[in-house]
Enzyme design. Structure first.
Site, PDB file in Angstrom:
ATOM      1  N   GLY A 137       1.136  -1.173   0.545  1.00  0.00           N
ATOM      2  CA  GLY A 137       0.087  -0.275  -0.021  1.00  0.00           C
ATOM      3  C   GLY A 137       0.989   1.372  -0.263  1.00  0.00           C
ATOM      4  O   GLY A 137       0.454   1.876  -0.620  1.00  0.00           O
ATOM      5  N   ASP A 138       2.275   1.251   0.918  1.00  0.00           N
ATOM      6  CA  ASP A 138       2.726   1.819   0.278  1.00  0.00           C
ATOM      7  C   ASP A 138       4.000   2.497  -0.813  1.00  0.00           C
ATOM      8  O   ASP A 138       3.721   3.865  -0.945  1.00  0.00           O
ATOM      9  CB  ASP A 138       4.351   2.245   1.632  1.00  0.00           C
ATOM     10  CG  ASP A 138       3.653   1.641   3.396  1.00  0.00           C
ATOM     11  OD1 ASP A 138       2.420   2.143   3.371  1.00  0.00           O
ATOM     12  OD2 ASP A 138       4.299   0.691   3.827  1.00  0.00           O
TER      13      ASP A 138
END
Length: 314
Positions: free
Chosen positions: A255-256
């Site tokens: 997600g980062d």
């Protein structure tokens, strides 16, 4: 990127990610790992590692302390990733990621931050220039309180600094008042915010267009193994799940990587569709990598992604 723009990635509660791989894990028994690795972790650090891999410099801000903090500092220096952490008295945490039939994580609370250490950090935030960009993500040390991100955002807002916040719950809700550049809730976080279930992507798109578009400059909804959505008022983009021969290796940092990839591309090219494609490729590459996706792998995946675009009337 234009001029001297600098990206700052804030990791308030970094960690050493201790990744342990075990076959046939048995609760209550002595299990022997066949592999273990230590990585500099924390969502903001993952952001900076992805940006480094795609050729963009990012300065890490946050708190580091003790022998664990020294390990992270040394690790980032080895990767040539700049940092400007506040040194704290207590040790930075270690998080354990158990890779077996089912992936299990044990995340520790992290150090307590003194008033002096907090003010030293906020002084760094006050010095960030108007044309720079700040990515805020990850947990907050418990004694700083849930509104500490909002305190940071208020300073950035006063100085006209653009930001994105990857968070959930009340912090996510309160941040919308300041119109983040990007929000990226996953399906579960969206359910929590909306207090309702979504039976399909159409329901998600309809809800987001009505309730979230306009509260942030860009909205991405992560659907996990079911792909991802970019939603605007007059169109949406759906990235189909990537089909690969290999199994997912590592969900930590995926997600980062999406956040970092989108911000990086938009700041360079300001093309939403290409930025979304690149962002999804970044997240996918990381999920099929031991640590963070490399540029060559990201570009390979980007060419294979299927993105569907749908337009809407007024």
């Amino acid at each position: 990127m234009k001029g001297e723009l600098m990206i700052y990635s804030v990791t308030l509660n970094p960690s050493i990610d201790f990744i342990v791989r075990v076959k046939d894990f048995q609760i209550g028994e002595t299990n022997r790992a066949y592999e273990d690795n230590f990585f500099a972790g924390g969502k903001g650090i993952m952001v900076s590692k992805l940006l480094k891999n795609v050729g963009t410099e990012c300065v890490n801000l946050g708190f580091l302390g003790g022998f664990t903090g020294a390990f992270i500092e040394k690790n980032l220096k080895k990767l040539n990733i700049p940092s400007d952490f506040v040194t704290v008295e207590e040790n930075t945490r270690i998080n354990v990621k158990l890779k077996t039939e089912e992936e299990t994580e044990i995340n520790c609370p992290g150090p307590k931050i003194s008033e002096k250490e907090k003010e030293e950090f906020l002084d760094k935030i006050r010095k960030i220039k108007r044309d720079d960009f700040v990515i805020l993500s990850g947990s907050v040390p418990s004694n700083l309180g849930n509104d500490f991100y909002i305190n940071i955002i208020e300073i950035l807002n006063e100085n006209s600094v653009k930001f994105t916040l990857d968070s959930s719950g009340e912090t996510f809700k309160k941040s919308l008042k300041y119109k983040p550049f990007l929000i990226k809730p996953n399906k579960d976080e969206l359910k929590e915010y909306a207090k309702r279930e979504f039976k399909d992507n159409k329901e998600i798109i309809d809800y987001v267009r009505t309730n979230l578009v306009g509260m942030a400059e860009n909205v991405i909804i992560s659907l996990g193994g079911e792909g991802a959505l970019y939603i605007a008022k007059d169109f949406s983009l759906f990235a189909q799940p990537f089909k690969a021969k290999e199994n997912v290796v590592n969900t930590v940092g995926a997600g980062d990587s999406v956040v970092a990839g989108f911000v990086n591309y938009m700041l360079k090219e300001n093309d939403v569709e290409k930025a979304f494609r690149f962002a999804v490729a970044c997240g996918t590459a990381t999920s099929f990598s031991e640590d963070i996706g490399e540029l060559e792998f990201i570009e390979e995946i980007s060419k294979k992604l299927v993105i569907e675009r749908e337009h809407y009337g007024n």
